[in-house]
Design a protein around this motif. Structure first.
Motif, mmCIF file in Angstrom:
data_model
loop_
_atom_site.group_PDB
_atom_site.id
_atom_site.type_symbol
_atom_site.label_atom_id
_atom_site.label_comp_id
_atom_site.label_asym_id
_atom_site.label_seq_id
_atom_site.Cartn_x
_atom_site.Cartn_y
_atom_site.Cartn_z
ATOM 1 N N VAL A 90 97.812 -55.051 -88.616
ATOM 2 C CA VAL A 90 98.585 -54.180 -87.733
ATOM 3 C C VAL A 90 97.957 -54.098 -86.353
ATOM 4 N N ILE A 91 98.794 -53.742 -85.410
ATOM 5 C CA ILE A 91 98.335 -53.206 -84.127
ATOM 6 C C ILE A 91 98.604 -51.714 -84.214
ATOM 7 N N SER A 92 97.546 -50.946 -84.301
ATOM 8 C CA SER A 92 97.656 -49.499 -84.520
ATOM 9 C C SER A 92 97.674 -48.777 -83.176
ATOM 10 N N LEU A 93 98.693 -47.920 -82.995
ATOM 11 C CA LEU A 93 98.844 -47.198 -81.735
ATOM 12 C C LEU A 93 98.554 -45.715 -81.923
ATOM 13 N N GLY A 94 97.613 -45.213 -81.156
ATOM 14 C CA GLY A 94 97.355 -43.787 -81.128
ATOM 15 C C GLY A 94 96.702 -43.250 -82.389
ATOM 16 N N ASP A 95 96.799 -41.954 -82.528
ATOM 17 C CA ASP A 95 96.205 -41.261 -83.669
ATOM 18 C C ASP A 95 97.097 -41.400 -84.891
ATOM 19 N N ILE A 118 94.585 -49.361 -80.662
ATOM 20 C CA ILE A 118 94.796 -48.965 -79.274
ATOM 21 C C ILE A 118 94.891 -47.445 -79.259
ATOM 22 N N VAL A 119 93.897 -46.800 -78.640
ATOM 23 C CA VAL A 119 93.852 -45.337 -78.597
ATOM 24 C C VAL A 119 93.640 -44.896 -77.153
ATOM 25 N N PHE A 127 96.709 -42.225 -89.590
ATOM 26 C CA PHE A 127 95.789 -42.167 -90.731
ATOM 27 C C PHE A 127 94.743 -43.278 -90.665
ATOM 28 N N LEU A 128 95.124 -44.460 -90.165
ATOM 29 C CA LEU A 128 94.203 -45.589 -90.167
ATOM 30 C C LEU A 128 93.147 -45.447 -89.073
ATOM 31 N N SER A 129 93.563 -45.019 -87.875
ATOM 32 C CA SER A 129 92.580 -44.844 -86.800
ATOM 33 C C SER A 129 91.595 -43.733 -87.149
ATOM 34 N N ARG A 130 92.064 -42.705 -87.844
ATOM 35 C CA ARG A 130 91.151 -41.641 -88.278
ATOM 36 C C ARG A 130 90.205 -42.151 -89.358
ATOM 37 N N GLU A 131 90.738 -42.950 -90.261
ATOM 38 C CA GLU A 131 89.908 -43.520 -91.336
ATOM 39 C C GLU A 131 88.808 -44.408 -90.757
ATOM 40 N N LYS A 132 89.123 -45.151 -89.707
ATOM 41 C CA LYS A 132 88.151 -46.049 -89.087
ATOM 42 C C LYS A 132 87.274 -45.343 -88.053
ATOM 43 N N GLY A 133 87.648 -44.118 -87.703
ATOM 44 C CA GLY A 133 86.863 -43.373 -86.723
ATOM 45 C C GLY A 133 86.981 -43.925 -85.321
ATOM 46 N N ILE A 134 88.146 -44.460 -84.990
ATOM 47 C CA ILE A 134 88.353 -45.046 -83.667
ATOM 48 C C ILE A 134 89.190 -44.092 -82.817
ATOM 49 N N SER A 135 88.574 -43.560 -81.776
ATOM 50 C CA SER A 135 89.250 -42.622 -80.886
ATOM 51 C C SER A 135 88.542 -42.651 -79.538
ATOM 52 N N VAL A 136 89.074 -41.919 -78.580
ATOM 53 C CA VAL A 136 88.444 -41.801 -77.277
ATOM 54 C C VAL A 136 88.858 -40.456 -76.692
ATOM 55 N N THR A 137 87.970 -39.839 -75.934
ATOM 56 C CA THR A 137 88.245 -38.508 -75.394
ATOM 57 C C THR A 137 88.431 -38.553 -73.884
ATOM 58 N N ARG A 138 89.040 -37.489 -73.372
ATOM 59 C CA ARG A 138 89.225 -37.372 -71.933
ATOM 60 C C ARG A 138 87.892 -37.316 -71.207
ATOM 61 N N LYS A 139 86.922 -36.698 -71.834
ATOM 62 C CA LYS A 139 85.591 -36.622 -71.227
ATOM 63 C C LYS A 139 85.005 -38.021 -71.041
ATOM 64 N N GLU A 140 85.327 -38.926 -71.957
ATOM 65 C CA GLU A 140 84.785 -40.285 -71.886
ATOM 66 C C GLU A 140 85.533 -41.156 -70.878
ATOM 67 N N VAL A 141 86.862 -41.031 -70.821
ATOM 68 C CA VAL A 141 87.652 -41.969 -70.022
ATOM 69 C C VAL A 141 88.630 -41.281 -69.069
ATOM 70 N N THR A 142 88.391 -40.036 -68.757
ATOM 71 C CA THR A 142 89.234 -39.241 -67.864
ATOM 72 C C THR A 142 90.655 -39.113 -68.417
ATOM 73 N N ARG A 143 91.573 -38.829 -67.522
ATOM 74 C CA ARG A 143 92.899 -38.358 -67.923
ATOM 75 C C ARG A 143 93.795 -39.440 -68.531
ATOM 76 N N HIS A 144 93.695 -40.662 -68.067
ATOM 77 C CA HIS A 144 94.619 -41.704 -68.520
ATOM 78 C C HIS A 144 93.913 -42.928 -69.090
ATOM 79 N N GLY A 145 92.651 -42.769 -69.457
ATOM 80 C CA GLY A 145 91.909 -43.909 -69.966
ATOM 81 C C GLY A 145 92.231 -44.229 -71.414
ATOM 82 N N PHE A 146 91.688 -45.346 -71.887
ATOM 83 C CA PHE A 146 92.015 -45.804 -73.241
ATOM 84 C C PHE A 146 90.939 -46.738 -73.778
ATOM 85 N N ARG A 147 91.067 -47.037 -75.050
ATOM 86 C CA ARG A 147 90.181 -47.998 -75.703
ATOM 87 C C ARG A 147 91.029 -48.933 -76.565
#
Length: 640
Positions: free
Chosen positions: A63-68, A100-101, A70-90
């Motif tokens: 899959v190409i997983s978009l956003g939050d 893609i989060v 069950f799978l992205s949570r299971e893998k622990g893949i996320s990004v915060t505003r503090k890390e990448v400001t308002r419109h950033g991504f990983r």
């Protein structure tokens, strides 16, 4: 966190030749912006490769997983505003899967687009121009990206009319409608506009009858006469009246029993800040004129603090009350008041001197004019010259002093600058000569929000589509170079006519430099250069016509072999040719054959209708219908 682009080598394809094993994974309760991002990923992939990637909520294969989910949570893949400001991504690979989060809803749309740029050769240039290859590459990825400016608005008719165009250019400003959740969170600006003080917060049509001393100006109600507020009356009424109980009936009635300051703060908080809970920037906007109160108190305070100091002292007092309210009611929110540094209050409340090494230094005129931490100075260099950097001390002394001065009294900045001559929107405006320098100046001074003002009333102003794309890329990454980006755009957007467009831009640059030497032209946003014959002699028309003839000749082989492509590129060339045709008609018609002039009118009229260029087809409809261009009245300078 730093930007990171770790791209592995190609390891086959995710989609090609109509086939894919992949699906697009989203949450079962995905919000509209996630659905839009998934639809775009699927649409573009299918258009490029012919392969259909279904959108699913359960995992059946890679899959190409978009956003939050069950799978992205299971893998622990996320990004915060503090890390990448308002419109950033990983974007990160995990085995065969791609995650893609983002730090917000809109950022996910940008992230999908960036993923396609990196792996499909995709590029969005304009609503009628996308680029891609025929294979979506499979490879390991670890990408972290975010914009240099937290909010980005390349504003003009095209981005205003199409929020989708706006969002696909990585923009996030006012053209993204607040109510359209399809594109995520949208702008962080509240509904308070740039003339909010006297028109929205304490509207003069409500309070003026009972409190005429609150305002100055306002006769007739036009932009030129809309009132400004009396800042000192507002500031000093804070101490003259009690705040009182906001729950009492008629607190903000026209009688204003608690005075101007507390009525102002009450209306600001209760009508805007407390209502627009998803917004962060609340504009304290002055009316669009240079009127400033001359009452005895304002006169005395201006002498001591300067006009901008008088306005900033009032803004500080309001900001203090807003911050008290925020801490008590919604400490989790970010709330900023933006003060417009514009026209009569564009110059900072500072004194310029030199240090022991002879270098210039700026100091506040008084401690009370240092902006609070929750104030953003929205600087608008409307009186400056866009052929030159805003920090060019010789050519732009006003902006040089303004930028350096404001940096000494404030921490937070937004910018509202200009890329059109509003008095002749049909004329090329040579802002490309300073755009790169100015964007980097904004970044280096810590600007968080950029609003590049274009023409909002008509499409097709010269080079606007190119400038939209180039500026949008630079607002994301200011280290990119304006003309390298422009070259890329020109190759794609104008096809075989690209070399002629490049030659035309170079010719315009040289021509405006000549006009600078000959007449002192510097590219002011209200100069009306396109209405002045002396700036565009007949030699300008003839040389430009030769350049465009090369462009049309380069396209001719397509006329029979690829008719649709020919028409597309020819129309785009026609759009940029309109100004020299206008100059021929407006300034030099007596030198040309009447039938030739009729043909120019025909091109202008038809191109204007095709591309919604209202300034052209509105002007030349009557021009054409009477079938006699010499019935027009021309002034001494050849003005229409």
């Amino acid at each position: 966190m730093q930007r990171k682009f770790l791209l592995g080598k190609s390891d086959g394809a995710i989609a090609e030749k109509g086939k894919t094993d992949y699906s697009i994974l989203i949450s079962e309760n995905a919000v509209p912006s996630v659905l839009y991002a998934a639809q775009e990923l699927s649409r573009i992939t299918e258009k490029a490769t012919g392969a259909v990637m279904p959108v699913v909520t359960k995992k059946y294969g890679p899959v190409i997983s978009l956003g939050d989910n069950f799978l992205s949570r299971e893998k622990g893949i996320s990004v915060t505003r503090k890390e990448v400001t308002r419109h950033g991504f990983r974007i990160k690979s995990d085995g065969d899967d791609v995650f893609i989060v983002s730090s917000g809803e809109t950022g996910l749309i940008y992230a999908v687009q960036r993923y396609l740029e990196l792996n499909l050769g995709y590029m969005y240039y304009a609503p009628d121009e996308e680029e891609y290859c025929d294979k979506l590459i499979k490879r390991s990825l670890d990408v972290t990206d975010f914009p240099d400016f937290k909010n980005r608005d390349v504003f003009n008719f095209d981005t205003l009319q199409s929020p989708e165009n706006h969002i696909k250019l990585y923009l996030s400003g006012s053209a993204v409608r607040n109510g359209d959740k399809k594109y995520g969170e949208g702008s962080w600006w509240a509904s308070l506009h740039d003339q909010s003080l006297a028109l929205q917060i304490i509207p003069y049509d409500v309070y003026r009858a009972s409190h005429p001393d609150w305002y100055v100006g306002g006769v007739g109600g036009s932009a030129a006469t809309n009132p400004q507020i009396c800042y000192t009356k507002a500031l000093y009424s804070k101490d003259e009246y009690e705040k009182g109980d906001w729950s009492e009936a008629g607190y903000n009635s026209a009688s204003a029993p608690h005075g101007m300051f507390w009525t102002f703060v009450y209306n600001l908080i209760n009508n805007y800040i407390a209502v627009e809970t998803d917004k962060s920037f609340f504009q304290l906007g002055m009316s669009d004129n240079s009127v400033f109160c001359s009452c005895d108190q304002c006169t005395a305070d201006v002498k001591k603090y300067g006009r901008s100091g008088v306005a900033l002292r009032f803004a500080n007092a309001v900001a203090d009350e807003v911050e008290k309210w925020r801490l008590q009611n919604c400490p989790e929110r970010e709330i900023y008041l933006t003060m417009f540094a514009y026209l009569s209050i564009v110059d900072p409340p500072t004194v310029k001197s030199t240090d022991e090494n002879g270098k210039p230094v700026w100091t506040p005129v008084d401690p009370s004019v240092v902006a609070r931490d929750n104030i953003v100075i929205r600087y608008a260099p409307i009186g400056d010259y866009y052929m030159f950097s805003l920090l060019d001390e010789k050519e732009n002394p006003n902006s040089y002093n303004a930028i350096n001065g404001w940096k000494t009294v404030a921490k937070n900045f937004a910018v509202w600058d200009y890329r059109v001559d509003f008095a002749s929107i049909n004329a090329p405006f040579p802002q490309w000569m300073s755009a790169q320098d100015n964007i980097r100046i904004y970044r280096d001074m810590g600007v968080t929000d950029v609003f590049h003002q274009g023409c909002r009333t008509s499409g097709g102003t010269p080079f606007i589509t190119m400038d939209n794309w180039v500026r949008s890329r630079m607002l994301w990454d200011a280290d990119q170079e304006y003309f390298k980006l422009a070259d890329k755009f020109i190759d794609v957007y104008y096809g075989k006519a690209g070399d002629a467009i490049r030659e035309y831009i170079a010719f315009l640059t040289a021509h405006y430099k000549w006009a600078n030497v000959e007449f002192g032209y510097k590219a002011h946003s209200h100069f009306a250069v396109g209405k002045k014959k002396k700036y565009f002699p007949v030699e300008f028309v003839k040389e430009t016509e030769k350049i465009f003839a090369k462009g049309y000749a380069a396209l001719l082989p397509l006329e029979k072999s690829a008719q649709d492509e020919y028409e597309k590129y020819k129309t785009r060339l026609d759009v940029e040719s309109l100004f020299y045709r206008y100059c021929k008609l407006a300034f030099h018609h007596y030198l040309f054959d009447r039938q030739e002039l009729y043909e120019e009118v025909k091109v202008i009229r038809e191109t204007g209708r095709k591309k919604d260029i209202r300034v052209w087809f509105n002007t030349f409809d009557s021009f054409y219908s009477v079938c006699d261009i010499f019935s027009l009245q021309f002034g001494d300078e050849g003005d229409l």
